[in-house]
Every structure is written in structure tokens, then in C-alpha cells.
Design a protein around this motif. Structure first.
Motif, PDB file in Angstrom:
ATOM      1  N   UNK A 138       0.842  -1.195   0.000  1.00 50.26           N
ATOM      2  CA  UNK A 138       0.000   0.000   0.000  1.00 50.26           C
ATOM      3  C   UNK A 138       0.877   1.246   0.000  1.00 50.26           C
ATOM      4  N   UNK A 139       0.523   2.222  -0.836  1.00 51.10           N
ATOM      5  CA  UNK A 139       1.195   3.524  -0.856  1.00 51.10           C
ATOM      6  C   UNK A 139       0.137   4.601  -0.656  1.00 51.10           C
ATOM      7  N   UNK A 140       0.352   5.487   0.301  1.00 46.90           N
ATOM      8  CA  UNK A 140      -0.630   6.515   0.642  1.00 46.90           C
ATOM      9  C   UNK A 140       0.081   7.854   0.755  1.00 46.90           C
ATOM     10  N   UNK A 141      -0.351   8.826  -0.025  1.00 46.49           N
ATOM     11  CA  UNK A 141       0.271  10.151  -0.048  1.00 46.49           C
ATOM     12  C   UNK A 141      -0.668  11.187   0.528  1.00 46.49           C
ATOM     13  N   UNK A 142      -0.183  11.952   1.508  1.00 41.79           N
ATOM     14  CA  UNK A 142      -0.890  13.095   2.073  1.00 41.79           C
ATOM     15  C   UNK A 142      -0.015  14.315   1.839  1.00 41.79           C
ATOM     16  N   UNK A 143      -0.587  15.340   1.200  1.00 39.24           N
ATOM     17  CA  UNK A 143       0.219  16.524   0.909  1.00 39.24           C
ATOM     18  C   UNK A 143      -0.630  17.783   0.959  1.00 39.24           C
ATOM     19  N   UNK A 144       0.070  18.887   1.171  1.00 40.72           N
ATOM     20  CA  UNK A 144      -0.540  20.215   1.131  1.00 40.72           C
ATOM     21  C   UNK A 144       0.530  21.184   0.641  1.00 40.72           C
ATOM     22  N   UNK A 145       0.249  22.478   0.704  1.00 43.15           N
ATOM     23  CA  UNK A 145       1.250  23.460   0.293  1.00 43.15           C
ATOM     24  C   UNK A 145       2.431  23.512   1.246  1.00 43.15           C
ATOM     25  N   UNK A 146       2.297  22.932   2.465  1.00 37.08           N
ATOM     26  CA  UNK A 146       3.368  22.998   3.452  1.00 37.08           C
ATOM     27  C   UNK A 146       4.081  21.673   3.685  1.00 37.08           C
ATOM     28  N   UNK A 147       3.547  20.564   3.201  1.00 37.35           N
ATOM     29  CA  UNK A 147       4.208  19.286   3.464  1.00 37.35           C
ATOM     30  C   UNK A 147       3.813  18.254   2.420  1.00 37.35           C
ATOM     31  N   UNK A 148       4.589  17.193   2.368  1.00 41.08           N
ATOM     32  CA  UNK A 148       4.286  16.034   1.531  1.00 41.08           C
ATOM     33  C   UNK A 148       4.791  14.799   2.266  1.00 41.08           C
ATOM     34  N   UNK A 149       3.880  13.925   2.644  1.00 39.89           N
ATOM     35  CA  UNK A 149       4.234  12.712   3.382  1.00 39.89           C
ATOM     36  C   UNK A 149       3.630  11.502   2.677  1.00 39.89           C
ATOM     37  N   UNK A 150       4.475  10.532   2.375  1.00 41.08           N
ATOM     38  CA  UNK A 150       3.997   9.293   1.789  1.00 41.08           C
ATOM     39  C   UNK A 150       4.351   8.138   2.712  1.00 41.08           C
TER      40      UNK A 150
END
Length: 217
Positions: free
Chosen positions: A135-147
Motif C-alpha cells: 500500500x502507498x498513501x500520499x498526504x500533501x498540502x502546500x506545506x508538506x508532503x508525506x507518503x
């Protein structure tokens, strides 16, 4: 007209979607509730409802924390899940799921809240005795990127039926991006489930608790 053995094969395939790997879609008109404690780095709660067997909608809450405590994220999101492909084999099943969603995120290194974007996929293969899932899950916004990439390999010492207790031994490897954890986090887990209830727990190589519970209604 189907033979008795043919009906048994169909019944087995119907049970396999709940056999070994956690999935965002359990069965048509079903609701799935999942909660995970990820060794102090990740905590997540999700609720999804599937109007049909091939898609579900719902939402979740995710907390991410770096090892040193410098980064802390709280993300609340709405998400849609899709069964992109399924292979029904004579004594096994394989799946590909994809998902995407939007939410709001806060952090201890920026002010206010951000629009958060979530995309990911899961592929799995399982029989009644062995399984593998990635499983690969990406959470991102203008201030961060976490996978978060998670690989699980499981083995059951005995085959089980839907209404009997299943036992699985699982090796898990997990890698975080975005400076949350240095290297790959590995864990040994034991998993029990019966019917629509699932509980797993264990420890990482550093001795930190890893646990998950899932309920299907």
C-alpha cells in the motif's frame, strides 16, 4: 447446473475479500471501521461505506509525528475508494484498489489550516494460508508532503472458515517520506479475526507497539 464443488469454490472466493488483508471495501452495502496505532509515528481512524462491491466513500483522521517530535500533523479528510481490478483464481484472489480525497490539515510548523490532498493505491494477493499486500498513501498540502509505503507478508498455520477464528503471523515493513522516520520501520505482528472482526498487534524492531482493529458491518 453447478456441482457441489463448484458452489464451494464460489463460496470460498466470496470469503477471500475478508481473509487476510485490510481493504477499503469489504462487501456491497457494508461499512468498514478501521483504527491503527503505528508505533507512535502514525495514528489513523477510517470509516467507509460501500454502496456497491467495487466502490466506497467515507473519511478519516490521521495524525503523523516525526521521531524527534519536530513535526506534527493532523489531517481530517473525505475519500472515495475504487476497486480497479480483481482476479478471481481457483483458490486465491488478487486486487488493486485506488483512492483519492480532500481534507484539512494543521501542523506545528505552519499557521492555520491547509487544504490537504490524499491519493493512494493498494495491491494484494491472498489464499487461505498466505498473502502479500503493498500500500502507498500520499498526504500533501502546500506545506508538506508525506507518503507512507507499507509492505506486509503473512502466513496462516491453518486454513480457516468465515465463522471460525483465523490466526496469521505477519512481517511488516513501512517507509515514511517527509522526514518523519529515518529508514524502514519493520514490525512482527500476530493477527486474529473471525467473521467481520479483526485485531492485530505486535512490535517494531525498536520495541514500539504496532496495533490495528477493523470491524465490518
Amino acid at each position: 447446473m453447478k456441482t457441489t464443488s463448484g458452489w464451494a469454490a464460489v463460496a470460498l472466493l466470496g470469503l477471500l475479500p475478508m481473509a487476510a488483508a485490510a481493504k477499503p471495501i469489504a462487501f456491497a452495502k457494508g461499512t468498514t471501521v478501521m483504527a491503527e496505532y503505528g508505533a507512535g509515528t502514525m495514528n489513523e481512524v477510517q470509516v467507509f461505506h460501500a454502496p456497491r462491491y467495487w466502490w466506497s466513500v467515507g473519511g478519516g483522521w490521521l495524525e503523523l509525528s516525526s521521531e524527534d517530535g519536530d513535526k506534527l500533523r493532523h489531517i481530517t479528510y473525505a475519500r472515495a475508494n475504487l476497486l480497479a481490478k480483481r482476479w478471481n483464481l481457483p483458490a486465491a484472489q488478487a486486487n488493486v484498489f485506488v483512492w483519492g480525497g480532500l481534507g484539512r490539515a494543521t501542523g506545528n510548523d505552519f499557521d492555520g489550516s491547509d487544504l490537504a490532498r490524499n491519493v493512494g493505491f493498494q495491491t494484494d494477493y491472498e489464499t487461505r494460508r498466505v498473502y502479500a499486500a503493498f500500500r502507498a498513501d500520499l498526504q500533501e498540502s502546500d506545506h508538506f508532503s508525506h507518503r507512507i509505503d507499507t509492505l506486509q507478508l503473512g502466513w496462516a498455520p491453518y486454513a480457516h472458515d468465515y465463522d471460525t477464528l483465523a490466526t496469521w503471523f505477519v512481517v511488516q515493513g513501512r517507509r515514511y517520506t517527509g522526514d518523519l522516520f529515518d529508514g524502514t520501520e519493520t514490525a512482527l505482528l500476530v493477527r486474529f479475526f473471525k467473521g467481520g472482526t479483526w485485531v492485530e498487534f505486535g512490535a517494531t524492531r525498536d520495541g514500539k507497539l504496532q496495533a490495528m482493529a477493523m470491524f465490518n458491518f
